[in-house]
Design a protein around this motif. Structure first.
Motif, mmCIF file in Angstrom:
data_model
loop_
_atom_site.group_PDB
_atom_site.id
_atom_site.type_symbol
_atom_site.label_atom_id
_atom_site.label_comp_id
_atom_site.label_asym_id
_atom_site.label_seq_id
_atom_site.Cartn_x
_atom_site.Cartn_y
_atom_site.Cartn_z
ATOM 1 N N LEU A 34 0.810 -1.214 0.000
ATOM 2 C CA LEU A 34 0.000 0.000 0.000
ATOM 3 C C LEU A 34 0.850 1.274 0.000
ATOM 4 O O LEU A 34 0.603 2.178 -0.809
ATOM 5 C CB LEU A 34 -0.963 -0.011 1.181
ATOM 6 C CG LEU A 34 -2.054 -1.097 1.141
ATOM 7 C CD1 LEU A 34 -2.925 -1.025 2.390
ATOM 8 C CD2 LEU A 34 -2.910 -0.971 -0.112
ATOM 9 N N PRO A 35 1.863 1.408 0.874
ATOM 10 C CA PRO A 35 2.669 2.647 0.815
ATOM 11 C C PRO A 35 3.500 2.776 -0.459
ATOM 12 O O PRO A 35 3.682 3.885 -0.964
ATOM 13 C CB PRO A 35 3.552 2.563 2.068
ATOM 14 C CG PRO A 35 3.548 1.135 2.464
ATOM 15 C CD PRO A 35 2.236 0.578 2.035
ATOM 16 N N ILE A 36 4.008 1.648 -0.983
ATOM 17 C CA ILE A 36 4.784 1.725 -2.233
ATOM 18 C C ILE A 36 3.884 2.165 -3.380
ATOM 19 O O ILE A 36 4.245 3.033 -4.187
ATOM 20 C CB ILE A 36 5.447 0.374 -2.545
ATOM 21 C CG1 ILE A 36 6.487 0.030 -1.477
ATOM 22 C CG2 ILE A 36 6.110 0.401 -3.923
ATOM 23 C CD1 ILE A 36 7.091 -1.354 -1.637
ATOM 24 N N TYR A 37 2.705 1.579 -3.445
ATOM 25 C CA TYR A 37 1.751 1.943 -4.487
ATOM 26 C C TYR A 37 1.376 3.422 -4.367
ATOM 27 O O TYR A 37 1.343 4.158 -5.359
ATOM 28 C CB TYR A 37 0.505 1.062 -4.364
ATOM 29 C CG TYR A 37 -0.461 1.183 -5.528
ATOM 30 C CD1 TYR A 37 -0.452 0.232 -6.542
ATOM 31 C CD2 TYR A 37 -1.371 2.222 -5.614
ATOM 32 C CE1 TYR A 37 -1.336 0.329 -7.615
ATOM 33 C CE2 TYR A 37 -2.255 2.334 -6.677
ATOM 34 C CZ TYR A 37 -2.230 1.382 -7.669
ATOM 35 O OH TYR A 37 -3.095 1.482 -8.730
ATOM 36 N N GLY A 38 1.113 3.868 -3.149
ATOM 37 C CA GLY A 38 0.759 5.267 -2.942
ATOM 38 C C GLY A 38 1.887 6.210 -3.314
ATOM 39 O O GLY A 38 1.653 7.287 -3.877
ATOM 40 N N LEU A 39 3.120 5.826 -3.017
ATOM 41 C CA LEU A 39 4.258 6.670 -3.360
ATOM 42 C C LEU A 39 4.379 6.837 -4.871
ATOM 43 O O LEU A 39 4.650 7.938 -5.373
ATOM 44 C CB LEU A 39 5.552 6.072 -2.792
ATOM 45 C CG LEU A 39 6.842 6.836 -3.090
ATOM 46 C CD1 LEU A 39 6.799 8.224 -2.470
ATOM 47 C CD2 LEU A 39 8.061 6.063 -2.580
ATOM 48 N N ILE A 40 4.153 5.762 -5.611
ATOM 49 C CA ILE A 40 4.215 5.849 -7.078
ATOM 50 C C ILE A 40 3.133 6.790 -7.601
ATOM 51 O O ILE A 40 3.369 7.577 -8.521
ATOM 52 C CB ILE A 40 4.086 4.444 -7.697
ATOM 53 C CG1 ILE A 40 5.322 3.601 -7.351
ATOM 54 C CG2 ILE A 40 3.924 4.524 -9.208
ATOM 55 C CD1 ILE A 40 5.245 2.165 -7.831
ATOM 56 N N LEU A 41 1.940 6.724 -7.022
ATOM 57 C CA LEU A 41 0.864 7.607 -7.476
ATOM 58 C C LEU A 41 1.204 9.079 -7.251
ATOM 59 O O LEU A 41 0.794 9.939 -8.038
ATOM 60 C CB LEU A 41 -0.437 7.276 -6.752
ATOM 61 C CG LEU A 41 -1.142 5.968 -7.117
ATOM 62 C CD1 LEU A 41 -2.543 5.951 -6.532
ATOM 63 C CD2 LEU A 41 -1.199 5.747 -8.615
ATOM 64 N N THR A 42 1.938 9.374 -6.188
ATOM 65 C CA THR A 42 2.242 10.777 -5.903
ATOM 66 C C THR A 42 3.281 11.355 -6.852
ATOM 67 O O THR A 42 3.376 12.588 -6.981
ATOM 68 C CB THR A 42 2.743 10.947 -4.458
ATOM 69 O OG1 THR A 42 3.938 10.165 -4.266
ATOM 70 C CG2 THR A 42 1.683 10.528 -3.470
ATOM 71 N N VAL A 43 4.076 10.515 -7.529
ATOM 72 C CA VAL A 43 5.079 11.041 -8.458
ATOM 73 C C VAL A 43 4.660 10.855 -9.911
ATOM 74 O O VAL A 43 5.302 11.392 -10.810
ATOM 75 C CB VAL A 43 6.457 10.376 -8.230
ATOM 76 C CG1 VAL A 43 6.966 10.689 -6.838
ATOM 77 C CG2 VAL A 43 6.405 8.879 -8.459
ATOM 78 N N TYR A 44 3.577 10.107 -10.154
ATOM 79 C CA TYR A 44 3.107 9.915 -11.524
ATOM 80 C C TYR A 44 2.222 11.091 -11.907
ATOM 81 O O TYR A 44 1.285 11.431 -11.178
ATOM 82 C CB TYR A 44 2.326 8.600 -11.620
ATOM 83 C CG TYR A 44 2.046 8.157 -13.039
ATOM 84 C CD1 TYR A 44 3.092 7.822 -13.887
ATOM 85 C CD2 TYR A 44 0.744 8.077 -13.527
ATOM 86 C CE1 TYR A 44 2.851 7.401 -15.177
ATOM 87 C CE2 TYR A 44 0.497 7.658 -14.819
ATOM 88 C CZ TYR A 44 1.548 7.330 -15.642
ATOM 89 O OH TYR A 44 1.308 6.928 -16.927
ATOM 90 N N PRO A 45 2.469 11.753 -13.042
ATOM 91 C CA PRO A 45 1.807 13.038 -13.319
ATOM 92 C C PRO A 45 0.320 12.948 -13.589
ATOM 93 O O PRO A 45 -0.402 13.915 -13.366
ATOM 94 C CB PRO A 45 2.557 13.565 -14.551
ATOM 95 C CG PRO A 45 3.151 12.355 -15.185
ATOM 96 C CD PRO A 45 3.486 11.431 -14.062
ATOM 97 N N TYR A 46 -0.173 11.827 -14.099
ATOM 98 C CA TYR A 46 -1.608 11.702 -14.335
ATOM 99 C C TYR A 46 -2.327 11.422 -13.013
ATOM 100 O O TYR A 46 -1.847 10.640 -12.184
ATOM 101 C CB TYR A 46 -1.904 10.558 -15.306
ATOM 102 C CG TYR A 46 -1.327 10.730 -16.688
ATOM 103 C CD1 TYR A 46 -2.015 11.432 -17.668
ATOM 104 C CD2 TYR A 46 -0.085 10.193 -17.003
ATOM 105 C CE1 TYR A 46 -1.481 11.587 -18.942
ATOM 106 C CE2 TYR A 46 0.453 10.341 -18.278
ATOM 107 C CZ TYR A 46 -0.255 11.039 -19.234
ATOM 108 O OH TYR A 46 0.276 11.189 -20.492
ATOM 109 N N THR A 47 -3.473 12.031 -12.819
ATOM 110 C CA THR A 47 -4.313 11.731 -11.655
ATOM 111 C C THR A 47 -5.701 11.358 -12.161
ATOM 112 O O THR A 47 -6.379 12.171 -12.788
ATOM 113 C CB THR A 47 -4.415 12.935 -10.706
ATOM 114 O OG1 THR A 47 -4.860 14.078 -11.435
ATOM 115 C CG2 THR A 47 -3.075 13.231 -10.064
ATOM 116 N N THR A 48 -6.105 10.150 -11.893
ATOM 117 C CA THR A 48 -7.406 9.663 -12.318
ATOM 118 C C THR A 48 -7.902 8.651 -11.297
ATOM 119 O O THR A 48 -7.083 7.924 -10.695
ATOM 120 C CB THR A 48 -7.322 9.001 -13.710
ATOM 121 O OG1 THR A 48 -8.529 8.271 -13.972
ATOM 122 C CG2 THR A 48 -6.158 8.038 -13.787
ATOM 123 N N PRO A 49 -9.216 8.571 -11.055
ATOM 124 C CA PRO A 49 -9.736 7.562 -10.121
ATOM 125 C C PRO A 49 -9.367 6.141 -10.511
ATOM 126 O O PRO A 49 -9.355 5.255 -9.654
ATOM 127 C CB PRO A 49 -11.254 7.784 -10.180
ATOM 128 C CG PRO A 49 -11.426 9.191 -10.634
ATOM 129 C CD PRO A 49 -10.282 9.469 -11.554
#
Length: 570
Positions: free
Chosen positions: A348-363
């Motif tokens: 969960l924290p690794i996945y969340g960390l990747i989302l915070t640096v990936y420029p696209y934000t989508t549900p």
């Protein structure tokens, strides 16, 4: 008192299969009501479908929409391989049509979703009592993200969720019984997850960290060898290809990214997604320069995901301010439950960390972890209520009635205020699409966009090259090769791009057309300035009632260069 004890009003016994069956029935009926079986495909859906059709036709792993198809590396090949297999089976059955392929692939994705439901229940049941496990499984079965991105479109998100859930469940089983076949199954599912979505490396890293923390060194070595090979093979193939065939200028919309990739020792096109601040606009896609910029961007993405996650827990207008509170509850629940989460404690924290640096934000990107988050949030709430019970209740009171009622009400708020309204909205949208059956949406501009593509198929030469907002969708419906226009408001840059494209496309393509559509805002921002400055170079070929227009770009005949290069196939 744990969350499980707080909600245990009945013993499982004979009620277990009844409750789980009702969950399955609810998921199945919702799927059947929601899914527009025969409808359009969108951008990523078109890409997956075209990749699968290319594999089925023996053309390699290439995107057929491109004027000079070359190997495609952005999406790993497991889902396209499944689509290719389904296409082969349908052809053998005499059902070789785009509609039949859509129905079959969507059914396969739904089956993967159904298979994940008992796996998730098993995970929840190991950590909570019967009724909490049923409640969280019900939230999964009616999760709006599953129906939004697993029904109308052909995407890899639900297949990846099912594979990652299977890997977590098999790892739990191996931890409980010690049988090696469960360990092997977990590694196999994790490897398949990596080859379904690139973010599967988060699960691989989580397995390594979990085994390392448990000091299971032999298992760790096996996992590092197998999952390391699965994670490295696809990037290694791309790296070798990029060394021989550098990324073409025309395939990049990001300013400064080509130079970044040229300097990088690892030649991966996917790096551009992490290198830029804005992955869409050519004018504003500057490369991030320092850690401060990354932190600022990460905070904005975290806030955006918090708002989207709040919508799954509470109804409007509460979701407007509940995002930070939801993240706080999830963080508290994670910290207090981390010792019994197993692989998820790292995933969960690794996945969340990747989302915070990936420029696209989508549900969409929340889908693979969203079913776990209510369990963590409500664990934190249960612990807080238990603290209140210990202070304001007598020791011999047993289960505190207020605690049970409060948890039940909050879970009902999540189901009926967050999950169910959104799911019903998608179900109704699917019904409208099925009823219309003539277009992808009840919105006029979207339907007109696809009607324009069908007009192009019937009224233009096969040697026409279309510059459009979504080239794979353009090719899927028109059969005309297509490339994306640059997302720039600078008309001279746009005109130079079209001139270069027209020169390089000869003699394979006799004309370059520009599709100005009304469905996407990016089109007006880019094509509008071009028309105002270079209207004399644009010849109108057809004007649609919706406002869409098809232009031919009048290029300089003396600027012809070499024809489009032929790329090797993989």
């Amino acid at each position: 008192m744990s969350l499980g004890n707080s909600l245990s009003l009945l013993k499982p016994g004979k009620h277990f299969w009844v409750m789980l069956s009702l969950v399955f029935v609810a998921a199945t009926l919702t799927t059947l009501a929601r899914t527009p079986w025969v409808t359009v495909v969108n951008l990523d859906s078109a890409i997956f479908t075209l990749l699968g059709q290319a594999l089925a036709g023996g053309k390699g792993y290439v995107l057929l929409s491109e004027p000079a198809p070359q190997p495609y590396f952005t999406f790993p090949p497991l889902l396209p391989l499944q689509i290719a297999l389904i296409a082969k089976i349908l052809a053998w059955m005499g059902l070789d049509s785009p509609e039949a392929l859509q129905v079959a692939v969507k059914n396969w994705i739904h089956l993967l979703f159904y298979a994940s439901i008992p796996l998730f229940y098993g995970w929840a049941r190991q950590r909570f009592n019967f009724w909490p496990a049923v409640a969280f499984t019900t939230l999964l079965a009616l999760n709006p993200l599953m129906y939004r991105y697993g029904g109308a479109d052909i995407l890899s998100d639900v297949p990846y969720w099912a594979l990652s859930m299977a890997s977590v469940a098999a790892m739990d089983r191996w931890q409980a019984c010690g049988k090696r076949r469960w360990f092997a199954a977990s590694l196999l599912m994790a490897a398949c997850g990596v080859w379904t979505r690139q973010i599967g490396v988060a699960l691989a890293a989580a397995i390594w960290l979990s085994l390392s923390a448990q000091r299971r060194w032999r298992a760790l070595i096996v996992a590092m060898l197998t999952l390391g090979a699965a994670c490295a093979l696809w990037p290694a193939i791309e790296h070798l290809y990029r060394q021989a065939y550098p990324l073409a200028e025309s395939t990049l919309n990001q300013a400064g990214v080509r130079e970044t990739l040229a300097k990088s020792p690892v030649k991966l096109e996917f790096i551009k997604h992490f290198a830029v601040q804005n992955p869409v606009s050519q004018d504003r896609a500057a490369v991030a320069q320092d850690a401060g910029q990354y932190i600022t961007l990460a905070a904005s993405r975290l806030n955006a995901y918090g708002q989207r996650m709040a919508g799954l827990f509470v109804p409007p207008p509460l979701d407007a301010w509940a995002g930070p509170l939801i993240w706080l509850l999830i963080a508290i629940g994670y910290w207090r439950s981390r010792r019994k989460l197993g692989v998820l404690a790292y995933y969960l924290p690794i996945y969340g960390l990747i989302l915070t640096v990936y420029p696209y934000t989508t549900p969409r990107f929340l889908l693979p972890v969203a079913p776990f988050l209510p369990a963590l949030a409500y664990s934190a709430i249960s612990d807080g209520l238990e603290l209140l019970r210990s202070r304001f209740s007598k020791p011999d009171d047993g289960q505190w009635r207020f605690q049970r009622i409060a948890l039940a009400c909050l879970l009902a708020l999540t189901l009926f205020g967050g999950h169910l309204p959104q799911t019903i909205r998608w179900v109704r949208a699917g019904m409208k699409i099925n009823a219309a059956h003539a277009g992808p949406s009840v919105r006029t501009e979207n339907r007109a966009y696809y009607e324009a593509l069908r007009w192009i198929a019937a009224n233009t030469s096969p040697q026409t090259l279309i510059v459009s907002r979504k080239p794979p969708v353009t090719y899927y419906y028109s059969g005309r090769h297509s490339t994306a226009f640059p997302f720039t408001a600078r008309p001279e840059r746009f005109a130079r791009y079209l001139d270069d494209l027209a020169a390089r496309s000869k003699p394979a393509f006799s004309a370059v057309y520009l599709l100005e559509d009304a469905a996407f805002g990016e089109t007006a921002k880019s094509v509008g300035p071009l028309r105002r400055s270079y209207g004399h170079r644009l010849q109108l070929r057809h004007a649609f009632a919706s406002g869409d227009r098809l232009w031919e770009w009048l290029s300089d005949a003396n600027s012809a260069q070499n024809a489009l290069p032929v790329r090797p196939r993989v």
